[in-house]
Design a protein around this motif. Sequence first.
Motif, short mmCIF file in Angstrom:
data_model
loop_
_atom_site.label_atom_id
_atom_site.label_comp_id
_atom_site.label_asym_id
_atom_site.label_seq_id
_atom_site.Cartn_x
_atom_site.Cartn_y
_atom_site.Cartn_z
N LEU A 76 0.70 -1.17 0.02
CA LEU A 76 -0.14 -0.10 -0.15
C LEU A 76 0.86 1.21 0.02
N ASP A 77 1.90 1.19 0.64
CA ASP A 77 2.81 2.35 0.78
C ASP A 77 3.63 2.87 -0.50
N SER A 78 3.91 1.61 -1.23
CA SER A 78 4.47 1.82 -2.57
C SER A 78 3.25 2.42 -3.72
N ILE A 79 2.11 1.70 -3.62
CA ILE A 79 0.94 2.32 -4.39
C ILE A 79 0.82 3.92 -4.12
N ARG A 80 0.91 3.99 -2.90
CA ARG A 80 0.26 5.32 -2.68
C ARG A 80 1.52 6.52 -2.85
N ASP A 81 2.65 6.07 -3.00
CA ASP A 81 3.75 6.82 -3.53
C ASP A 81 4.03 6.87 -5.00
N ASN A 82 3.55 5.95 -5.96
CA ASN A 82 3.86 5.97 -7.15
C ASN A 82 2.53 5.97 -7.98
N ILE A 83 1.29 5.92 -7.54
CA ILE A 83 0.12 5.87 -8.40
C ILE A 83 -0.76 7.05 -7.80
N HIS A 84 -0.70 8.13 -8.58
CA HIS A 84 -1.50 9.50 -8.24
C HIS A 84 -2.56 9.76 -9.00
N ASP A 85 -3.23 8.68 -9.60
CA ASP A 85 -4.40 9.03 -10.14
C ASP A 85 -5.35 7.86 -10.09
N ILE A 86 -5.34 7.40 -8.69
CA ILE A 86 -6.45 6.44 -7.97
C ILE A 86 -7.79 7.15 -7.91
N ALA A 87 -7.70 8.46 -7.63
CA ALA A 87 -8.77 9.32 -7.28
C ALA A 87 -8.62 10.27 -8.50
N GLY A 88 -9.58 10.62 -9.20
CA GLY A 88 -9.58 11.57 -10.20
C GLY A 88 -10.95 12.31 -10.46
N ILE A 89 -10.62 13.70 -10.69
CA ILE A 89 -12.07 14.50 -10.93
C ILE A 89 -11.80 15.25 -12.33
#
Length: 221
Positions: A76-89
């Motif tokens: 989860l930490d790696s995903i949080r740090d490296n994927i920034h388009d999980i939430a999109g508007i």
Amino acid sequence: MTGLLSLRSSDGGRDLTRFLMSYKFGIDEMMTKINILKDEFTYIHEYTPIEHVKSRLKSADSVLGKAARKGIPLTLDSIRDNIHDIAGIRITCSFIQDAYRISDLLTGQQDITLIEVKDYIAEPKPNGYRSLHLIVEVPVFMSDRVESVRVEIQIRTVAMDFWASLEHKIFYKYDKAVPAALLDELKDAADVARNLDVKMEALHDEVREHGAALHVIASVE
């Protein structure tokens, strides 16, 4: 593979669900801010720069699949740090200047941290794609902690949005193997959309200046 199985296990699945919930709450926080701006402009300024707003949250499968494709450790930490388009508007405006105005209003708020800006309006992608992309961080107050959640915000005009939607449908139809001739036509259409944006903005400015001049004349009389 071990990391993927861990995140899909019973305990890992609950952690992943809660992880994604924080991004949903991040969207909710940003949507509240956007709707406040929209309502304020509507009722006080009698004009709103915001035409439409859409949001989306990546599914667990989509997030894990993207992490695997990019070779990101499945934690989860790696995903949080490296994927920034999980939430999109996505915010759609009438005019180019509105896109920058909304960006300034949102990123100027004290609890929003601007992480990254990609200005594809000033510097379009080679295929003609135009939009203003922001990565922002917003605090989400959970029951036992405060999470700083990153949200991707795309701000574009109606013309930009129409072109991007059409391009997406064409790439889907051709399974990304779009004929070169059609790609050239898409690029030409992007130029037409850009010229339309410029023309409509000029007309908008002309009407606004005319209205301001009439107001001055009326006040003098």
